[in-house]
Write a protein that holds these residues in place. Structure first.
Motif, PDB file in Angstrom:
ATOM      1  N   CYS A  16       0.841  -1.194   0.000  1.00 42.64           N
ATOM      2  CA  CYS A  16       0.000   0.000   0.000  1.00 42.64           C
ATOM      3  C   CYS A  16       0.874   1.241   0.000  1.00 42.64           C
ATOM      4  N   LYS A  17       0.452   2.233  -0.759  1.00 41.57           N
ATOM      5  CA  LYS A  17       1.197   3.503  -0.805  1.00 41.57           C
ATOM      6  C   LYS A  17       0.800   4.287   0.454  1.00 41.57           C
ATOM      7  N   TYR A  18       1.358   3.840   1.546  1.00 39.29           N
ATOM      8  CA  TYR A  18       0.918   4.309   2.867  1.00 39.29           C
ATOM      9  C   TYR A  18       2.045   4.041   3.860  1.00 39.29           C
ATOM     10  N   ILE A  19       2.370   5.036   4.668  1.00 40.46           N
ATOM     11  CA  ILE A  19       3.289   4.768   5.788  1.00 40.46           C
ATOM     12  C   ILE A  19       2.746   5.463   7.025  1.00 40.46           C
ATOM     13  N   ASP A  20       2.776   4.730   8.109  1.00 40.78           N
ATOM     14  CA  ASP A  20       2.435   5.298   9.408  1.00 40.78           C
ATOM     15  C   ASP A  20       3.765   5.580  10.100  1.00 40.78           C
ATOM     16  N   LEU A  21       4.069   6.856  10.286  1.00 43.29           N
ATOM     17  CA  LEU A  21       5.369   7.267  10.813  1.00 43.29           C
ATOM     18  C   LEU A  21       5.142   8.200  12.019  1.00 43.29           C
ATOM     19  N   PRO A  22       5.062   7.648  13.215  1.00 44.79           N
ATOM     20  CA  PRO A  22       4.749   8.509  14.370  1.00 44.79           C
ATOM     21  C   PRO A  22       5.921   9.441  14.705  1.00 44.79           C
ATOM     22  N   VAL A  23       5.743  10.753  14.468  1.00 44.58           N
ATOM     23  CA  VAL A  23       6.855  11.686  14.744  1.00 44.58           C
ATOM     24  C   VAL A  23       6.771  12.269  16.158  1.00 44.58           C
ATOM     25  N   GLN A  24       5.627  12.264  16.758  1.00 43.52           N
ATOM     26  CA  GLN A  24       5.354  12.721  18.137  1.00 43.52           C
ATOM     27  C   GLN A  24       5.473  14.233  18.333  1.00 43.52           C
ATOM     28  N   HIS A  25       6.531  14.873  17.811  1.00 47.29           N
ATOM     29  CA  HIS A  25       6.666  16.334  17.925  1.00 47.29           C
ATOM     30  C   HIS A  25       7.670  16.806  16.900  1.00 47.29           C
ATOM     31  N   ILE A  26       7.831  18.146  16.805  1.00 44.72           N
ATOM     32  CA  ILE A  26       8.814  18.649  15.833  1.00 44.72           C
ATOM     33  C   ILE A  26       9.821  19.601  16.473  1.00 44.72           C
TER      34      ILE A  26
ATOM     35  N   LEU B 239      11.935  17.253  21.052  1.00 44.10           N
ATOM     36  CA  LEU B 239      12.470  15.981  20.516  1.00 44.10           C
ATOM     37  C   LEU B 239      13.668  15.520  21.348  1.00 44.10           C
ATOM     38  N   LYS B 240      14.482  16.497  21.780  1.00 44.73           N
ATOM     39  CA  LYS B 240      15.666  16.150  22.577  1.00 44.73           C
ATOM     40  C   LYS B 240      15.227  15.594  23.937  1.00 44.73           C
ATOM     41  N   SER B 241      14.309  16.302  24.567  1.00 45.95           N
ATOM     42  CA  SER B 241      13.848  15.840  25.880  1.00 45.95           C
ATOM     43  C   SER B 241      13.123  14.486  25.759  1.00 45.95           C
TER      44      SER B 241
ATOM     45  N   LYS C 264       5.768  28.431  22.385  1.00 47.95           N
ATOM     46  CA  LYS C 264       6.637  28.519  21.194  1.00 47.95           C
ATOM     47  C   LYS C 264       6.797  27.124  20.562  1.00 47.95           C
ATOM     48  N   CYS C 265       7.050  26.118  21.419  1.00 49.80           N
ATOM     49  CA  CYS C 265       7.206  24.742  20.898  1.00 49.80           C
ATOM     50  C   CYS C 265       5.921  24.294  20.212  1.00 49.80           C
ATOM     51  N   PHE C 266       4.785  24.631  20.830  1.00 48.15           N
ATOM     52  CA  PHE C 266       3.523  24.198  20.248  1.00 48.15           C
ATOM     53  C   PHE C 266       3.287  24.893  18.906  1.00 48.15           C
ATOM     54  N   ASN C 267       3.643  26.176  18.835  1.00 47.36           N
ATOM     55  CA  ASN C 267       3.471  26.895  17.560  1.00 47.36           C
ATOM     56  C   ASN C 267       4.317  26.270  16.455  1.00 47.36           C
ATOM     57  N   GLU C 268       5.487  25.762  16.836  1.00 49.70           N
ATOM     58  CA  GLU C 268       6.328  25.068  15.837  1.00 49.70           C
ATOM     59  C   GLU C 268       5.598  23.837  15.304  1.00 49.70           C
ATOM     60  N   LEU C 269       4.906  23.177  16.216  1.00 48.05           N
ATOM     61  CA  LEU C 269       4.166  21.971  15.824  1.00 48.05           C
ATOM     62  C   LEU C 269       3.034  22.341  14.849  1.00 48.05           C
TER      63      LEU C 269
END
Ligand code: SF4
Length: 438
Positions: free
Chosen positions: A252-262, A267-269, A309-314
């Motif tokens: 399937c032309k489909y990927i589930d890629l959980p990034v969680q945050h940006i 991401l570091k924490s 600020k972090c949320f706005n990045e998301l």
């Protein structure tokens, strides 16, 4: 001999309640096959059963609450004398068995995640080793989940799953293929590959990520038309998998890629092992390689260090990437995870507001993507029929979590589990409407 053991000879009635994710469901299906082979009578209603087995989830607070509630309801049946045996297994039981034993004495036994042997022994029957790899499917007969690995080696700070499911362990390829062939022989047409981290498949066996090779082998199985990859971890994503997805018709032309945050800070924490720049780069690479791919992701709002600020990045990220499918969890503080010590400073109301805002954005994105499909022809598989409505899915939609295609037709010859071409006549945020093209 106990009453239960006497009844087992006469097909004791057993009810299995499976909570949580598709990975848990696969474990439940293994157990159901064992019940069946041991001549137990599987019943759907807890109130009609003599034995209840609850396969619990302990992933986040909401899931724990649901599991506890289900155990307490079954405990009432036990107390009233209606139920003879109450057994609890799965993630919650693995994680909190000592506490649960004290709190809910009505339960006759707490077991770990795949402790089938002990559960069966407690019921008075034995695990049948000749049935390894077999399951009693609870999904519609045309699709099945295929678990390719267990556990996880990633150190994500918020996640309690490795505490319950242990280290990453890939199932040998030969076993997966034989299980998939068995499913194909049962009539399964769509395989949905699952594991805590599917892109690490093979690392613990050969030291190499072998998901591409596995996908290629699964494509050789007759009878399987669609293969779908879920839970692909973004860090060190094996790029060779993109060639297979792009070139193999069955995938399937489909990927589930959980990034969680940006946000880099988050991401570091979170200890995700990937930066904002690398995440963007990976997503660009994926989109360039497979332009017609549907990308699904999962996010968390309200992580302890998530500032405005972090949320706005998301938010900006969602607007830029425009995922095809998206789900959001609110942060749940879990004992024994590394993020636990950060506390839980973001109020639940803020976590929910942030989640709702992202889902609102996603609704608009999804609607505009669906609108573009109007008047086009899509290939679908039919999942169910409800009165005159026929519920189907495209290859870009996983069951339960993604969009649906609703076909209105008075044609009684349309079959569940069959593929059809559908002309899209209308759309909403999460649904396409259409008619079958003759
Ligand atoms: S990849 Fe991270 S979030 Fe997913 S199961 Fe493993 S530790 Fe948990």
């Amino acid at each position: 001999m106990s009453t239960v053991k006497k009844k087992i000879r006469n097909r004791a009635k057993v009810n299995l309640i499976s909570l949580g994710c598709s990975k848990n469901l696969v474990d439940s299906e293994v157990l159901l096959r064992q019940f069946e082979a041991n001549n137990l009578k599987i019943v759907d209603e807890p109130a009609e059963s003599e034995i209840i087995v609850i396969n619990t989830c302990g992933f986040i607070q909401d899931a724990k609450d649901e599991s506890l509630q289900t155990i307490l309801e079954a405990a009432k049946l036990k107390e009233s004398g209606q139920l003879q045996k109450l057994l609890v297994m799965g993630c919650l039981s693995q994680r909190y068995s000592e506490e649960l034993k004290k709190e809910i004495p009505e339960v006759d036994g707490f077991f770990g995640v795949t402790d089938y042997n002990s559960v069966l022994k407690e019921i008075g029957v034995n695990f049948k080793y000749d049935l390894i790899g077999e399951r009693k499917l609870t999904t519609p007969s045309h699709f099945a989940y295929l678990k390719i690995s267990e556990g996880c080696d990633n150190p994500c700070s918020f996640c309690a799953i490795p505490l319950m499911r242990g280290v990453h362990k890939s199932k040998p390829q030969a076993k997966i293929i034989s299980e998939a062939e068995h499913l194909a022989n049962q009539g399964v047409k769509e395989l949905i590959l699952i594991g805590q981290d599917t892109t690490s498949y093979g690392l613990d066996i050969s030291g190499k990520r072998e998901i591409a090779k596995l996908l290629q082998s699964l494509c050789m199985i007759n009878g399987i038309d669609w293969i779908r990859l879920m839970y692909a971890y973004p860090t060190q994503f094996p790029l060779d998998v993109l060639d297979i997805i792009a070139n193999e018709e069955k995938i399937c032309k489909y990927i589930d890629l959980p990034v969680q945050h940006i946000s880099d800070e988050i991401l570091k924490s979170m200890r995700r092992g990937i930066s904002k720049r690398k995440t963007y780069e990976l997503l660009e690479t994926i989109k360039n390689k497979i332009p017609n791919l549907a990308l699904r992701t999962t996010l968390i709002t309200g992580y302890p260090t998530e500032s405005e600020k972090c949320f706005n990045e998301l938010v900006e990220f969602i607007n830029q990437i425009r995922f095809d499918r998206l789900g959001v969890f609110t942060y749940s503080r879990e004992e024994d995870t590394t993020a636990f010590e950060l506390g839980d400073p973001i109020p639940d109301s803020t976590k929910r507001e942030r989640r709702d805002l992202i889902m609102e954005l996603q609704r608009d994105i999804s609607l505009s993507k669906n609108r573009l499909l109007e008047n086009s022809i899509v290939n679908v598989i039919v999942d169910e029929k409800i009165n005159s409505d026929i519920i189907a899915r495209t290859e870009k939609d996983a069951p339960e979590i993604d969009n649906e295609v609703i076909i209105t037709s008075s044609d009684n010859n349309i079959d569940i589990g069959e593929f059809y071409s559908v002309e899209v006549t209308d759309s909403t945020e999460y649904e396409l409407y259409g008619e079958i093209v003759k």
